[in-house]
Structure formats: structure tokens, C-alpha cells
Design a protein around this motif. Structure first.
Motif, PDB file in Angstrom:
ATOM      1  N   ASP A 189       0.816  -1.216   0.000  1.00  0.00           N
ATOM      2  CA  ASP A 189       0.000   0.000   0.000  1.00  0.00           C
ATOM      3  C   ASP A 189       0.841   1.255   0.000  1.00  0.00           C
ATOM      4  O   ASP A 189       0.418   2.290  -0.476  1.00  0.00           O
ATOM      5  CB  ASP A 189      -0.830   0.068   1.287  1.00  0.00           C
ATOM      6  CG  ASP A 189      -1.955  -0.898   1.258  1.00  0.00           C
ATOM      7  OD1 ASP A 189      -2.015  -1.679   0.308  1.00  0.00           O
ATOM      8  OD2 ASP A 189      -2.771  -0.865   2.187  1.00  0.00           O
ATOM      9  N   ASP A 190       1.992   1.151   0.649  1.00  0.00           N
ATOM     10  CA  ASP A 190       2.818   2.334   0.838  1.00  0.00           C
ATOM     11  C   ASP A 190       3.930   2.363  -0.191  1.00  0.00           C
ATOM     12  O   ASP A 190       4.871   1.579  -0.127  1.00  0.00           O
ATOM     13  CB  ASP A 190       3.431   2.328   2.251  1.00  0.00           C
ATOM     14  CG  ASP A 190       2.404   2.694   3.304  1.00  0.00           C
ATOM     15  OD1 ASP A 190       1.622   3.634   3.064  1.00  0.00           O
ATOM     16  OD2 ASP A 190       2.375   2.041   4.356  1.00  0.00           O
ATOM     17  N   LEU A 191       3.792   3.274  -1.142  1.00  0.00           N
ATOM     18  CA  LEU A 191       4.849   3.438  -2.136  1.00  0.00           C
ATOM     19  C   LEU A 191       5.750   4.560  -1.651  1.00  0.00           C
ATOM     20  O   LEU A 191       5.257   5.632  -1.270  1.00  0.00           O
ATOM     21  CB  LEU A 191       4.244   3.809  -3.491  1.00  0.00           C
ATOM     22  CG  LEU A 191       3.271   2.777  -4.052  1.00  0.00           C
ATOM     23  CD1 LEU A 191       2.644   3.294  -5.349  1.00  0.00           C
ATOM     24  CD2 LEU A 191       3.987   1.453  -4.303  1.00  0.00           C
ATOM     25  N   ILE A 192       7.040   4.301  -1.615  1.00  0.00           N
ATOM     26  CA  ILE A 192       7.970   5.346  -1.195  1.00  0.00           C
ATOM     27  C   ILE A 192       8.999   5.531  -2.300  1.00  0.00           C
ATOM     28  O   ILE A 192       9.766   4.625  -2.616  1.00  0.00           O
ATOM     29  CB  ILE A 192       8.670   4.995   0.137  1.00  0.00           C
ATOM     30  CG1 ILE A 192       7.614   4.751   1.224  1.00  0.00           C
ATOM     31  CG2 ILE A 192       9.616   6.123   0.541  1.00  0.00           C
ATOM     32  CD1 ILE A 192       8.177   4.332   2.571  1.00  0.00           C
ATOM     33  N   ASP A 193       8.936   6.721  -2.899  1.00  0.00           N
ATOM     34  CA  ASP A 193       9.834   7.033  -3.998  1.00  0.00           C
ATOM     35  C   ASP A 193      11.034   7.775  -3.410  1.00  0.00           C
ATOM     36  O   ASP A 193      10.885   8.890  -2.918  1.00  0.00           O
ATOM     37  CB  ASP A 193       9.067   7.910  -5.005  1.00  0.00           C
ATOM     38  CG  ASP A 193       9.844   8.099  -6.287  1.00  0.00           C
ATOM     39  OD1 ASP A 193      10.825   7.368  -6.500  1.00  0.00           O
ATOM     40  OD2 ASP A 193       9.460   8.993  -7.065  1.00  0.00           O
ATOM     41  N   SER A 194      12.190   7.129  -3.416  1.00  0.00           N
ATOM     42  CA  SER A 194      13.353   7.773  -2.804  1.00  0.00           C
ATOM     43  C   SER A 194      14.622   7.244  -3.445  1.00  0.00           C
ATOM     44  O   SER A 194      14.640   6.133  -3.984  1.00  0.00           O
ATOM     45  CB  SER A 194      13.398   7.468  -1.311  1.00  0.00           C
ATOM     46  OG  SER A 194      13.387   6.076  -1.119  1.00  0.00           O
ATOM     47  N   GLU A 195      15.660   8.081  -3.363  1.00  0.00           N
ATOM     48  CA  GLU A 195      16.920   7.672  -3.984  1.00  0.00           C
ATOM     49  C   GLU A 195      17.486   6.451  -3.273  1.00  0.00           C
ATOM     50  O   GLU A 195      17.744   5.432  -3.892  1.00  0.00           O
ATOM     51  CB  GLU A 195      17.899   8.839  -3.922  1.00  0.00           C
ATOM     52  CG  GLU A 195      18.961   8.722  -4.983  1.00  0.00           C
ATOM     53  CD  GLU A 195      19.605  10.061  -5.234  1.00  0.00           C
ATOM     54  OE1 GLU A 195      20.830  10.121  -5.179  1.00  0.00           O
ATOM     55  OE2 GLU A 195      18.864  11.049  -5.444  1.00  0.00           O
ATOM     56  N   GLU A 196      17.653   6.556  -1.951  1.00  0.00           N
ATOM     57  CA  GLU A 196      18.070   5.375  -1.182  1.00  0.00           C
ATOM     58  C   GLU A 196      16.783   4.641  -0.810  1.00  0.00           C
ATOM     59  O   GLU A 196      15.913   5.217  -0.153  1.00  0.00           O
ATOM     60  CB  GLU A 196      18.822   5.789   0.097  1.00  0.00           C
ATOM     61  CG  GLU A 196      19.288   4.581   0.901  1.00  0.00           C
ATOM     62  CD  GLU A 196      19.911   4.956   2.253  1.00  0.00           C
ATOM     63  OE1 GLU A 196      19.870   6.138   2.641  1.00  0.00           O
ATOM     64  OE2 GLU A 196      20.411   4.033   2.921  1.00  0.00           O
ATOM     65  N   PRO A 197      16.622   3.379  -1.217  1.00  0.00           N
ATOM     66  CA  PRO A 197      15.367   2.679  -0.928  1.00  0.00           C
ATOM     67  C   PRO A 197      15.006   2.792   0.555  1.00  0.00           C
ATOM     68  O   PRO A 197      15.890   2.662   1.414  1.00  0.00           O
ATOM     69  CB  PRO A 197      15.685   1.226  -1.285  1.00  0.00           C
ATOM     70  CG  PRO A 197      16.903   1.270  -2.137  1.00  0.00           C
ATOM     71  CD  PRO A 197      17.626   2.531  -1.830  1.00  0.00           C
ATOM     72  N   ALA A 198      13.727   3.061   0.839  1.00  0.00           N
ATOM     73  CA  ALA A 198      13.314   3.289   2.225  1.00  0.00           C
ATOM     74  C   ALA A 198      13.680   2.096   3.115  1.00  0.00           C
ATOM     75  O   ALA A 198      14.175   2.280   4.228  1.00  0.00           O
ATOM     76  CB  ALA A 198      11.813   3.568   2.275  1.00  0.00           C
ATOM     77  N   ILE A 199      13.484   0.872   2.613  1.00  0.00           N
ATOM     78  CA  ILE A 199      13.787  -0.294   3.457  1.00  0.00           C
ATOM     79  C   ILE A 199      15.302  -0.368   3.709  1.00  0.00           C
ATOM     80  O   ILE A 199      15.747  -0.817   4.778  1.00  0.00           O
ATOM     81  CB  ILE A 199      13.230  -1.612   2.838  1.00  0.00           C
ATOM     82  CG1 ILE A 199      13.243  -2.755   3.856  1.00  0.00           C
ATOM     83  CG2 ILE A 199      13.974  -2.024   1.582  1.00  0.00           C
ATOM     84  CD1 ILE A 199      12.264  -2.647   4.962  1.00  0.00           C
ATOM     85  N   GLY A 200      16.099   0.140   2.773  1.00  0.00           N
ATOM     86  CA  GLY A 200      17.555   0.202   2.950  1.00  0.00           C
ATOM     87  C   GLY A 200      17.925   1.233   4.013  1.00  0.00           C
ATOM     88  O   GLY A 200      18.871   1.040   4.785  1.00  0.00           O
ATOM     89  N   GLN A 201      17.155   2.339   4.078  1.00  0.00           N
ATOM     90  CA  GLN A 201      17.399   3.348   5.110  1.00  0.00           C
ATOM     91  C   GLN A 201      17.175   2.734   6.489  1.00  0.00           C
ATOM     92  O   GLN A 201      17.940   2.947   7.433  1.00  0.00           O
ATOM     93  CB  GLN A 201      16.477   4.557   4.905  1.00  0.00           C
ATOM     94  CG  GLN A 201      16.712   5.294   3.593  1.00  0.00           C
ATOM     95  CD  GLN A 201      15.727   6.464   3.392  1.00  0.00           C
ATOM     96  OE1 GLN A 201      15.379   7.181   4.323  1.00  0.00           O
ATOM     97  NE2 GLN A 201      15.287   6.655   2.162  1.00  0.00           N
TER      98      GLN A 201
END
Ligand code: UTP
Length: 289
Positions: free
Chosen positions: A134-146
Motif C-alpha cells: 500500500d505504501d509506495l515510497i519514492d526515494s533515492e536510497e530505498p526506504a527499506i535500505g534506510q
């Protein structure tokens, strides 16, 4: 701690009632963001962060998800014969993206119950990530990697947090605690607090980095809000033990499980496509006049 992201769990066994009638026969996770199913964006995020195995928690009527990540010999053969090289490569890449195994949640008894269903595939001796479609997070460093980075630095479990307006806290899990740099040491976490009773305005967003003993905790969790086994209740146990960090991730988040959020996600992702950007902007200018 060895790298905590070898395995990720993607729960996709929910009923998707907020998206009926579309989700009567089509899994919510397969609804496209422009032309890519939401779950593919999630798997891509996990793979970019280094995940090697994706454990899909699947349920009744969800086999389209497994098919999506499988080879499609007929389609690949046709695309190859008709010299549609780019499309062929795109389709091929999806099935080679990650090692996908699927486990079944026999009844949708809640997110905590879905994560627990992944126990046989995760095992009991390694950390793992959880990503919600459900939660799309568009980010340079992948959110799960953060989250994995913070977990490796602190040795603690991690949950993604995002500030939301005070009048929306009742829609989320909400966490509070003292600041640790940009993040917080979670001391309190509650699922969908009644209006006016939220301990903060920091909402839990669907990314988690969890230790293997979370399964033991989940086995003891009683049904909570909405009669479901809530992951938040297991996180509350970790928080009480001083073992949970709330990560203020960077990136743009879209709630694709909500109709308005879904439409916004489609517009945001379409505006990033060079071939769609200008015609879409022109169309929006026209309809907004
Ligand atoms: P949601 O509560 O957003 O999904 O759970 P849902 O229940 O499918 O949606 P609505 O509220 O009825 O519209 C977040 C994620 O957890 C999964 C869902 O598939 C979704 O990706 N989930 C939820 C499970 O896998 N099992 C469950 O029992 C509940």
C-alpha cells in the motif's frame, strides 16, 4: 549483525475492501501505477536495497501476483518472434528480479498474523524486512535500505515514520519517544488511536526491519484493534524492551491503498515518465481551467 535484508516479507493477503469492486477478482497489489503493478515497485525497492529472497504472503485469489513474477513462456516467445525486444526484456527482467517464494495466510486475520505466516520461510535466526504494497515510497536510497542502515548501526528493530496532520493520526499506527538524531527511540506505539489521544503525530508507514524473535512475540499477541492480530502490538513489546527505533525516512510516500492516494501516485509516477509528462501536464491544465 549480518546484513538484515537478505530476506524480505511482502504481505499481500488482505481483502482490499477499500478498492472494491476492482479488487473482487484482481489483487489490490496488482493494480497498476501507470503500467507497473504496485507490488512490482515494492519488490524493486527491496531488490535495490540488496534483498535476495522475497517472501510473498499470499491468500485466496492472489495467484496473479505469483504469475507476474514467473516466466510467461507464451508471451516471451511472441514478443521475441515479433521483434518487440524492449518489451521482451522488460517482461523477462520481472521474472528474474528476485527469488520469490510464497506462503499462504489462510485467513486475513491481520498484518501481524500475515507476518507470522512467513516464519517457516524466514526461519528463526535472521533479521528481515517487511514492505507493505500500500505504501509506495519514492526515494533515492530505498526506504527499506534506510531502515536496514539504522538497524545495523543501532542493533535495534526499525519502523518507518512520517509526520501527518493531527486530524489524521487515527488512521495510522502512531509512535512517540525521545529524539535520537533525526530518528526517535520508540517508547510508545499504538494502532489507530482514538481522535485526540495520539501520543504524537508520527505515523507508522509500511516498512519494518525486524529481529527473528518477533515471531515469538507475535505468537503471543492477542487480537487487537478491529479483531485483527496487529503487528503494532508486537512492535509495542519491542518498544517496551528499548529495542525499536522510529526512522524518519526520506522520500515521497503515496498511500496506494486509498483511492485518492492511488490517483495521486499515478499522477506523480506518470509525471516522471518523459513520454507522459508533457501531455499529462497539458491535459491537467485543460481540465483545471
Ligand atoms: P491493509 O489493511 O491496508 O489491507 O493491510 P487490506 O485489508 O487488504 O485493505 P482494506 O482495508 O480491506 O482495503 C496492509 C497490507 O497488509 C496485507 C494487505 O494485503 C496489505 O498489503 N494484509 C493485511 C495481509 O497480508 N493479511 C491480513 O490479514 C491483512
Amino acid at each position: 549483525m549480518k546484513h538484515p535484508l537478505r530476506k524480505v516479507v511482502v504481505p499481500a493477503a488482505g481483502l482490499g475492501t477499500r478498492f472494491l469492486p476492482a479488487t473482487k477478482a484482481v489483487p489490490k497489489e496488482m493494480l497498476p501505477i501507470v503500467d507497473v503493478p504496485a507490488i512490482q515497485l515494492i519488490v524493486e525497492e527491496a531488490v535495490r536495497a540488496g534483498a535476495q529472497q522475497v517472501i510473498l504472503v499470499s491468500g485466496r485469489g492472489k495467484s496473479a501476483i505469483e504469475d507476474h513474477f514467473d516466466h510467461s513462456y507464451e508471451l516471451e516467445d511472441t514478443l521475441q518472434r515479433t521483434k518487440k525486444k524492449e518489451l521482451f526484456e522488460q517482461v523477462r527482467r520481472i521474472s528474474e528480479m528476485a527469488r520469490l517464494v510464497s506462503v499462504r495466510q489462510k485467513e486475513p486475520l491481520g498484518l501481524g498474523h500475515a507476518v507470522l505466516a512467513a516464519k517457516p520461510a524466514v526461519g528463526t535466526d535472521e533479521w528481515f524486512g517487511v514492505l507493505l504494497g500500500d505504501d509506495l515510497i519514492d526515494s533515492e536510497e530505498p526506504a527499506i535500505g534506510q531502515l536496514a542502515r539504522v538497524s545495523m548501526q543501532t542493533g535495534k528493530a526499525a519502523v518507518a515514520l512520517m509526520p501527518v496532520p493531527d486530524d489524521q493520526t487515527q488512521l495510522y499506527g502512531v509512535a512517540a519517544g525521545p529524539a535520537v538524531g533525526a530518528n526517535i527511540q520508540v517508547e510508545k506505539i499504538v494502532e489507530k488511536p482514538a481522535r485526540g489521544s495520539a501520543p504524537s503525530n508520527l505515523a507508522v508507514i509500511g516498512r519494518y526491519l525486524l529481529p527473528p524473535d518477533v515471531f515469538e512475540i507475535l505468537e503471543k499477541v492477542k487480537p487487537g484493534a478491529g479483531g485483527e492480530i496487529q503487528l503494532t502490538d508486537a512492535l509495542a513489546v519491542l518498544a517496551k524492551q528499548g529495542r525499536l527505533i522510529g526512522v524518519r525516512f526520506s522520500g515521497e510516500r503515496h498511500d496506494a491503498g486509498d483511492r485518492l492516494g492511488y490517483l495521486q501516485a499515478n499522477i506523480a509516477y506518470a509525471l516522471k515518465r518523459p513520454e507522459l509528462r508533457d501531455p499529462l501536464r497539458a491535459y491537467m491544465r485543460k481540465v483545471l481551467q
